[in-house]
Design a protein around this motif. Structure first.
Motif, PDB file in Angstrom:
ATOM      1  N   ALA A 242       0.836  -1.208   0.000  1.00 16.60           N
ATOM      2  CA  ALA A 242       0.000   0.000   0.000  1.00 16.60           C
ATOM      3  C   ALA A 242       0.868   1.253   0.000  1.00 16.60           C
ATOM      4  CB  ALA A 242      -0.936   0.002   1.208  1.00 16.60           C
ATOM      5  N   ALA A 243       1.957   1.240   0.773  1.00 12.04           N
ATOM      6  CA  ALA A 243       2.870   2.382   0.805  1.00 12.04           C
ATOM      7  C   ALA A 243       3.554   2.568  -0.549  1.00 12.04           C
ATOM      8  CB  ALA A 243       3.913   2.186   1.903  1.00 12.04           C
ATOM      9  N   LEU A 244       3.907   1.459  -1.192  1.00 13.31           N
ATOM     10  CA  LEU A 244       4.513   1.546  -2.516  1.00 13.31           C
ATOM     11  C   LEU A 244       3.530   2.157  -3.515  1.00 13.31           C
ATOM     12  CD1 LEU A 244       6.969   0.888  -4.268  1.00 13.31           C
ATOM     13  CD2 LEU A 244       5.985  -1.386  -4.676  1.00 13.31           C
ATOM     14  N   GLY A 245       2.273   1.763  -3.420  1.00 14.88           N
ATOM     15  CA  GLY A 245       1.256   2.375  -4.266  1.00 14.88           C
ATOM     16  C   GLY A 245       1.142   3.870  -4.027  1.00 14.88           C
ATOM     17  N   CYS A 246       1.186   4.280  -2.757  1.00 18.24           N
ATOM     18  CA  CYS A 246       1.162   5.707  -2.421  1.00 18.24           C
ATOM     19  C   CYS A 246       2.345   6.431  -3.058  1.00 18.24           C
ATOM     20  CB  CYS A 246       1.215   5.896  -0.903  1.00 18.24           C
ATOM     21  SG  CYS A 246      -0.346   5.662  -0.056  1.00 18.24           S
ATOM     22  N   ALA A 247       3.522   5.822  -2.970  1.00 17.91           N
ATOM     23  CA  ALA A 247       4.722   6.452  -3.524  1.00 17.91           C
ATOM     24  C   ALA A 247       4.581   6.673  -5.028  1.00 17.91           C
ATOM     25  CB  ALA A 247       5.951   5.592  -3.220  1.00 17.91           C
ATOM     26  N   VAL A 248       4.072   5.673  -5.741  1.00 16.18           N
ATOM     27  CA  VAL A 248       3.919   5.793  -7.192  1.00 16.18           C
ATOM     28  C   VAL A 248       2.898   6.877  -7.546  1.00 16.18           C
ATOM     29  CG1 VAL A 248       3.165   4.602  -9.282  1.00 16.18           C
ATOM     30  CG2 VAL A 248       4.633   3.419  -7.630  1.00 16.18           C
ATOM     31  N   VAL A 249       1.735   6.825  -6.907  1.00 16.47           N
ATOM     32  CA  VAL A 249       0.673   7.786  -7.211  1.00 16.47           C
ATOM     33  C   VAL A 249       1.131   9.212  -6.920  1.00 16.47           C
ATOM     34  CG1 VAL A 249      -1.622   8.594  -6.507  1.00 16.47           C
ATOM     35  CG2 VAL A 249      -1.206   6.150  -6.878  1.00 16.47           C
ATOM     36  N   HIS A 250       1.764   9.411  -5.773  1.00 22.16           N
ATOM     37  CA  HIS A 250       2.165  10.773  -5.404  1.00 22.16           C
ATOM     38  C   HIS A 250       3.394  11.237  -6.174  1.00 22.16           C
ATOM     39  CE1 HIS A 250      -0.720  11.701  -2.203  1.00 22.16           C
ATOM     40  NE2 HIS A 250      -0.788  10.389  -2.070  1.00 22.16           N
ATOM     41  N   ALA A 251       4.214  10.319  -6.658  1.00 23.21           N
ATOM     42  CA  ALA A 251       5.310  10.716  -7.536  1.00 23.21           C
ATOM     43  C   ALA A 251       4.769  11.241  -8.865  1.00 23.21           C
ATOM     44  CB  ALA A 251       6.253   9.538  -7.764  1.00 23.21           C
ATOM     45  N   VAL A 252       3.781  10.543  -9.418  1.00 23.00           N
ATOM     46  CA  VAL A 252       3.148  11.005 -10.657  1.00 23.00           C
ATOM     47  C   VAL A 252       2.472  12.356 -10.441  1.00 23.00           C
ATOM     48  CG1 VAL A 252       1.314  10.512 -12.327  1.00 23.00           C
ATOM     49  CG2 VAL A 252       2.836   8.671 -11.558  1.00 23.00           C
ATOM     50  N   ARG A 253       1.753  12.479  -9.348  1.00 23.43           N
ATOM     51  CA  ARG A 253       1.052  13.723  -9.029  1.00 23.43           C
ATOM     52  C   ARG A 253       2.031  14.882  -8.877  1.00 23.43           C
ATOM     53  NH1 ARG A 253      -1.325  15.346  -3.508  1.00 23.43           N
ATOM     54  NH2 ARG A 253      -3.176  16.598  -3.947  1.00 23.43           N
ATOM     55  N   THR A 254       3.121  14.668  -8.160  1.00 21.66           N
ATOM     56  CA  THR A 254       4.110  15.722  -7.952  1.00 21.66           C
ATOM     57  C   THR A 254       4.793  16.111  -9.254  1.00 21.66           C
ATOM     58  OG1 THR A 254       4.495  14.909  -5.701  1.00 21.66           O
ATOM     59  CG2 THR A 254       6.173  16.345  -6.643  1.00 21.66           C
ATOM     60  N   ALA A 255       5.100  15.136 -10.096  1.00 20.82           N
ATOM     61  CA  ALA A 255       5.771  15.430 -11.366  1.00 20.82           C
ATOM     62  C   ALA A 255       4.903  16.301 -12.267  1.00 20.82           C
ATOM     63  CB  ALA A 255       6.136  14.125 -12.068  1.00 20.82           C
ATOM     64  N   ARG A 256       3.568  16.141 -12.184  1.00 14.68           N
ATOM     65  CA  ARG A 256       2.668  16.941 -13.021  1.00 14.68           C
ATOM     66  C   ARG A 256       2.766  18.425 -12.705  1.00 14.68           C
ATOM     67  NH1 ARG A 256      -2.378  16.913 -12.892  1.00 14.68           N
ATOM     68  NH2 ARG A 256      -2.934  16.859 -15.112  1.00 14.68           N
ATOM     69  N   TRP A 257       3.257  18.772 -11.511  1.00 14.12           N
ATOM     70  CA  TRP A 257       3.312  20.181 -11.114  1.00 14.12           C
ATOM     71  C   TRP A 257       4.576  20.880 -11.601  1.00 14.12           C
ATOM     72  CZ3 TRP A 257       2.116  18.540  -5.422  1.00 14.12           C
ATOM     73  CH2 TRP A 257       0.799  18.064  -5.350  1.00 14.12           C
ATOM     74  N   ARG A 258       5.520  20.136 -12.186  1.00 20.25           N
ATOM     75  CA  ARG A 258       6.699  20.703 -12.843  1.00 20.25           C
ATOM     76  C   ARG A 258       7.460  21.671 -11.941  1.00 20.25           C
ATOM     77  NH1 ARG A 258       3.943  21.815 -18.832  1.00 20.25           N
ATOM     78  NH2 ARG A 258       3.120  19.695 -19.078  1.00 20.25           N
ATOM     79  N   GLY A 259       7.840  21.166 -10.792  1.00 20.54           N
ATOM     80  CA  GLY A 259       8.546  22.011  -9.837  1.00 20.54           C
ATOM     81  C   GLY A 259       9.852  22.566 -10.350  1.00 20.54           C
ATOM     82  N   TRP A 260      10.469  21.905 -11.340  1.00 21.18           N
ATOM     83  CA  TRP A 260      11.733  22.394 -11.871  1.00 21.18           C
ATOM     84  C   TRP A 260      11.581  23.761 -12.542  1.00 21.18           C
ATOM     85  CZ3 TRP A 260       9.151  17.981 -13.471  1.00 21.18           C
ATOM     86  CH2 TRP A 260       8.500  18.046 -14.704  1.00 21.18           C
ATOM     87  N   LEU A 261      10.353  24.119 -12.936  1.00 20.40           N
ATOM     88  CA  LEU A 261      10.136  25.424 -13.567  1.00 20.40           C
ATOM     89  C   LEU A 261      10.276  26.571 -12.573  1.00 20.40           C
ATOM     90  CD1 LEU A 261       7.039  24.616 -15.819  1.00 20.40           C
ATOM     91  CD2 LEU A 261       9.444  24.706 -16.497  1.00 20.40           C
ATOM     92  N   VAL A 262      10.136  26.286 -11.286  1.00 19.26           N
ATOM     93  CA  VAL A 262      10.196  27.341 -10.264  1.00 19.26           C
ATOM     94  C   VAL A 262      11.308  27.058  -9.261  1.00 19.26           C
ATOM     95  CG1 VAL A 262       7.789  28.040 -10.495  1.00 19.26           C
ATOM     96  CG2 VAL A 262       8.379  26.150  -8.966  1.00 19.26           C
ATOM     97  N   ALA A 263      12.338  26.329  -9.709  1.00 19.36           N
ATOM     98  CA  ALA A 263      13.413  25.947  -8.795  1.00 19.36           C
ATOM     99  C   ALA A 263      14.142  27.146  -8.220  1.00 19.36           C
ATOM    100  CB  ALA A 263      14.409  25.038  -9.525  1.00 19.36           C
ATOM    101  N   ARG A 264      14.122  28.276  -8.898  1.00 17.55           N
ATOM    102  CA  ARG A 264      14.814  29.477  -8.427  1.00 17.55           C
ATOM    103  C   ARG A 264      13.935  30.373  -7.555  1.00 17.55           C
ATOM    104  NH1 ARG A 264      19.679  30.444 -11.007  1.00 17.55           N
ATOM    105  NH2 ARG A 264      20.118  29.073 -12.783  1.00 17.55           N
ATOM    106  N   GLN A 265      12.714  29.934  -7.289  1.00 13.40           N
ATOM    107  CA  GLN A 265      11.807  30.723  -6.455  1.00 13.40           C
ATOM    108  C   GLN A 265      11.614  30.008  -5.120  1.00 13.40           C
ATOM    109  OE1 GLN A 265       8.274  32.255  -8.486  1.00 13.40           O
ATOM    110  NE2 GLN A 265       9.154  31.641 -10.458  1.00 13.40           N
ATOM    111  N   PRO A 266      12.255  30.488  -4.067  1.00 13.62           N
ATOM    112  CA  PRO A 266      12.264  29.749  -2.793  1.00 13.62           C
ATOM    113  C   PRO A 266      10.882  29.429  -2.251  1.00 13.62           C
ATOM    114  CG  PRO A 266      13.859  31.543  -2.739  1.00 13.62           C
ATOM    115  CD  PRO A 266      13.071  31.714  -3.994  1.00 13.62           C
ATOM    116  N   LEU A 267       9.937  30.363  -2.340  1.00  7.36           N
ATOM    117  CA  LEU A 267       8.615  30.122  -1.763  1.00  7.36           C
ATOM    118  C   LEU A 267       7.896  28.962  -2.439  1.00  7.36           C
ATOM    119  CD1 LEU A 267       7.092  33.662  -1.084  1.00  7.36           C
ATOM    120  CD2 LEU A 267       7.729  31.929   0.578  1.00  7.36           C
ATOM    121  N   LEU A 268       8.202  28.735  -3.705  1.00  5.99           N
ATOM    122  CA  LEU A 268       7.580  27.633  -4.427  1.00  5.99           C
ATOM    123  C   LEU A 268       8.418  26.364  -4.368  1.00  5.99           C
ATOM    124  CD1 LEU A 268       6.263  29.598  -7.535  1.00  5.99           C
ATOM    125  CD2 LEU A 268       4.932  28.677  -5.647  1.00  5.99           C
ATOM    126  N   SER A 269       9.734  26.506  -4.438  1.00  2.00           N
ATOM    127  CA  SER A 269      10.581  25.312  -4.437  1.00  2.00           C
ATOM    128  C   SER A 269      10.453  24.531  -3.137  1.00  2.00           C
ATOM    129  CB  SER A 269      12.039  25.697  -4.693  1.00  2.00           C
ATOM    130  OG  SER A 269      12.532  26.568  -3.702  1.00  2.00           O
TER     131      SER A 269
END
Length: 398
Positions: A242-269
């Protein structure tokens, strides 16, 4: 009630929920660590209603420190996001007083009846629900209704913990603490999962894909399944899967937000990094369940220090700047605070895996230091009237 009594000198602190609760929460952070360390060292005696030093520490971190920052953020966000009336003045002072009464009860238990200590500590969330619950349930956006059952579950978890203490049942009290952590995980995933992509989308000119409702439901449901299996004592392999399933689902979810686009903005990074730590926390829980190579407690500290700690620091900075009329420019010391919080995670993980006393101390100092920097930078702003703004904030961190 006479509103003038809340309009005099120093009354700004009762103007919005983040002000008293951010102050109280950050002031309380070092006290929780010092109190637990003193109890472990035999320097003080904990109340009979508090269990072991580890149990007391866990309770005060979840239902004391974290609760203060969560309540402060919800009280500030909901009027803008859900259209609920803003809680200020006397009602806000009442909530802050109930939080403080709970903390005093957990410290002064030897001199108070057990029932009084328990009642004092359990009073905050029911009072919060009495003030916010009806308005949240009537809100035009039904999305926010999920707050009501989550807060009820949070209050129930605290009640289970106290029941275990009163019945001298360590397993029951521990179950309450674990349930409290899982309610915070779900609250973090849902609330942070709304704020992070919205703020990122605003900063990138709408360069993110729209919300995938099925993925959001799957993300919340995967955590609920993990919590149910873990709390019910399911076989370790089931919990690990179940934890592995959580990791996969939330990894996909987090990747959709494209955090690398705001890596230079501390409040968002820091918000994106908090979700990276969440994924790692689920991975560690999966490793613990499927292989036993790490302790089941390892994931807990990655979540509480990395995910929750970084998200809290980021949101607190954003709210304190925006809602006191200041530009969203992160002071340089806060950048060091973010770095300290980030560094505290691997150090705390090493302490858990290798049982290194020095690492425990270093991680604690980094964690406390990060919140101390926030307090030093923003305490005056939280107590003083807001600076004039041309346009009032429409949402937390807008």
């Amino acid at each position: 009630m006479n509103r003038n009594r809340w309009m005099g000198p120093g009354a700004s602190v009762w103007g919005s929920g983040f002000r008293p609760f951010y102050l109280l929460g950050t002031l309380y952070a070092p006290l929780v660590l010092v109190g637990a360390a003193a109890a472990l060292g035999g320097l003080v005696t904990l109340p009979a209603t508090s269990g072991t030093p580890a149990s007391w520490h866990g309770h005060e971190m979840i239902f004391g420190f974290a609760a203060a920052l969560i309540v402060g953020t919800l009280l500030t966000a909901l009027p803008s996001w859900a259209g609920t009336p803003e809680v200020r003045g006397g009602p806000l002072a009442l909530l802050a007083g109930l939080w403080l009464a709970g903390r005093l009860a957990m410290w002064a238990g030897p001199w108070l009846p057990k029932a009084v200590c328990t009642a004092a500590d359990l009073a905050l969330v029911p009072a919060l629900l009495a003030l916010l619950g009806p308005a949240v349930w009537r809100a035009r956006n039904r999305f926010f209704r999920w707050l009501v059952p989550i807060l009820l579950a949070f209050a129930a978890a605290n009640a289970v913990h106290h029941a275990g203490l009163l019945l001298h049942d360590p397993a029951l009290s521990r179950l309450g603490l674990e349930a409290g952590v899982y309610t915070v995980v779900i609250l973090f995933a849902l609330m942070g999962g709304v704020l992070t992509p919205i703020f990122t989308g605003n900063a990138t000119g709408g360069a993110l894909p729209g919300m995938d409702l099925r993925l959001e439901i799957l993300a919340a449901g995967s955590i609920a399944l993990l919590a149910a299996l873990d709390l019910c004592g399911a076989p370790p392999a089931w919990v690990g899967l179940a934890a592995l399933g959580c990791a996969v689902v939330h990894a996909v979810r987090t990747a959709r937000w494209r955090g690398w686009l705001v890596a230079r903005q501390p409040l968002l990074s820091v918000m994106h990094l908090s979700f990276v730590w969440l994924v790692l926390a689920f991975v560690l829980r999966a490793v613990a369940g499927l292989t036993g190579l790490v302790s089941p407690a390892a994931w807990l500290h990655v979540f509480t220090v990395g995910s929750l700690g970084m998200m809290m620091l980021g949101l607190m900075t954003r709210v304190a700047l925006r809602h006191t009329g200041r530009p969203l420019v992160v002071p340089v010391p806060m950048r060091f605070a973010y770095a300290a919080m980030f560094a505290a995670v691997p150090v705390r993980l090493a302490a858990e895996i290798h049982a290194l006393p020095v690492a425990f101390l270093v991680a604690a100092l980094l964690w406390v230091g990060a919140f101390a920097v926030f307090l030093l930078l923003f305490a005056r702003a939280l107590l003083a009237p807001s600076l004039p703004r041309a346009v009032p904030p429409r949402m937390v961190g807008s």
